[in-house]
Scaffold this motif. Sequence first.
Motif, PDB file in Angstrom:
ATOM      1  N   SER A 239       0.846  -1.206   0.000  1.00  0.00           N
ATOM      2  CA  SER A 239       0.000   0.000   0.000  1.00  0.00           C
ATOM      3  C   SER A 239       0.875   1.249   0.000  1.00  0.00           C
ATOM      4  O   SER A 239       1.909   1.292   0.692  1.00  0.00           O
ATOM      5  CB  SER A 239      -0.908   0.010   1.236  1.00  0.00           C
ATOM      6  OG  SER A 239      -1.746  -1.127   1.271  1.00  0.00           O
ATOM      7  N   ARG A 241       0.494   5.505   0.489  1.00  0.00           N
ATOM      8  CA  ARG A 241      -0.408   6.578   0.917  1.00  0.00           C
ATOM      9  C   ARG A 241       0.279   7.932   0.662  1.00  0.00           C
ATOM     10  O   ARG A 241       1.390   8.172   1.138  1.00  0.00           O
ATOM     11  CB  ARG A 241      -0.741   6.420   2.400  1.00  0.00           C
ATOM     12  CG  ARG A 241      -1.792   7.404   2.903  1.00  0.00           C
ATOM     13  CD  ARG A 241      -2.161   7.055   4.341  1.00  0.00           C
ATOM     14  NE  ARG A 241      -3.221   7.911   4.827  1.00  0.00           N
ATOM     15  CZ  ARG A 241      -3.044   9.129   5.364  1.00  0.00           C
ATOM     16  NH1 ARG A 241      -1.822   9.613   5.456  1.00  0.00           N
ATOM     17  NH2 ARG A 241      -4.069   9.842   5.786  1.00  0.00           N
ATOM     18  N   THR A 246      -4.822   6.559  -0.798  1.00  0.00           N
ATOM     19  CA  THR A 246      -4.147   5.268  -0.592  1.00  0.00           C
ATOM     20  C   THR A 246      -4.436   4.351  -1.771  1.00  0.00           C
ATOM     21  O   THR A 246      -5.594   4.213  -2.201  1.00  0.00           O
ATOM     22  CB  THR A 246      -4.612   4.588   0.708  1.00  0.00           C
ATOM     23  OG1 THR A 246      -4.355   5.456   1.812  1.00  0.00           O
ATOM     24  CG2 THR A 246      -3.893   3.262   0.916  1.00  0.00           C
ATOM     25  N   SER A 248      -3.418   0.319  -3.135  1.00  0.00           N
ATOM     26  CA  SER A 248      -2.822  -0.956  -2.685  1.00  0.00           C
ATOM     27  C   SER A 248      -3.055  -2.046  -3.712  1.00  0.00           C
ATOM     28  O   SER A 248      -3.951  -1.935  -4.561  1.00  0.00           O
ATOM     29  CB  SER A 248      -3.410  -1.385  -1.338  1.00  0.00           C
ATOM     30  OG  SER A 248      -4.803  -1.625  -1.444  1.00  0.00           O
TER      31      SER A 248
END
Length: 310
Positions: A239, A241, A246, A248
């Motif tokens: 992931s 951010r 975010t 992933s």
Amino acid sequence: MADPLIILLLVASPEVGDNVTSSMSASAREALGPQAHVLVENRKDLPSDDEALVLATKAHAKAVVELRSSAGTSGTRMLLHAHVPGQGGWIDRTLTFSNVDDPSERGRTAGLAVASMMPLEWRMPAPRVTPPPPPEKEKPPPAKEPWRERAAIDLAGLVALGGARPAWGGQGAVRVDLTRIVGLRALGGVRFGSVPDAGADATTVSLGGGAAFRIAASPRDAARWELALAGDVLALQQSLRREGATESRWLLGVQATAEGAWFFVHHVGLVASVSEELAFGATRVFVGPDRVATLTPFQTLVKVGIRVRF
């Protein structure tokens, strides 16, 4: 049950009292066995031999004994006149006692004499003396089986080299031993890093399991250290951010580990390992239309922690 052995005792001497005949019956029964019974018949005169045999038949007696007693100044004489089948007619036996002898002892001696006139097969066999069993040897206590590890739990901190740098985190693993050498394990971990070129924070979550192989260890009675190799299949979630957003993705991967443990107490020790992790795919990082970084599929993980074994 054996047939009763009946002996008919005919007594015609008035000086022979009940204490003599009862003691005589008891000692004869003691010598011949519990199947023997002495029937005492007091008569005024003793019958002839033929009449005595008829009386024995009527009483169902196997043997008949006539007792005559005479007392004099020199002592008391007892004459036993007995007919026993298979003994060749009538048998006579004379017993002499002192006048001071107790009548019960006279009767006991006379009863033993009557028993000795009977065939051997009528007499009670001597009791078999069974030797006592030998004392049991004290069994040694069962050997205590050396303690063997059945399962272990690892909690370790880690540093990851490669991919999103710098990265740090932790990992937990549970191992169950199938044999002293081979075990199965499950693991899970998380690590945090950054991608400076993208200005993003990176998080990698790993879940998986596989097999562990103990390749060396101290002797069982000590079990202070061990070396092992492990191979695992992983599911990796990567992931990123950045500025509140975010992104992933999940990847499959594999991991090979070399580890060593040293136990400062019996169940708790330090564990250190080096793992090579390979994800099946590289992660490319874009900012807008521009690719600013690529997370390589190779990671080197250095882990140090605590192992608790059971």
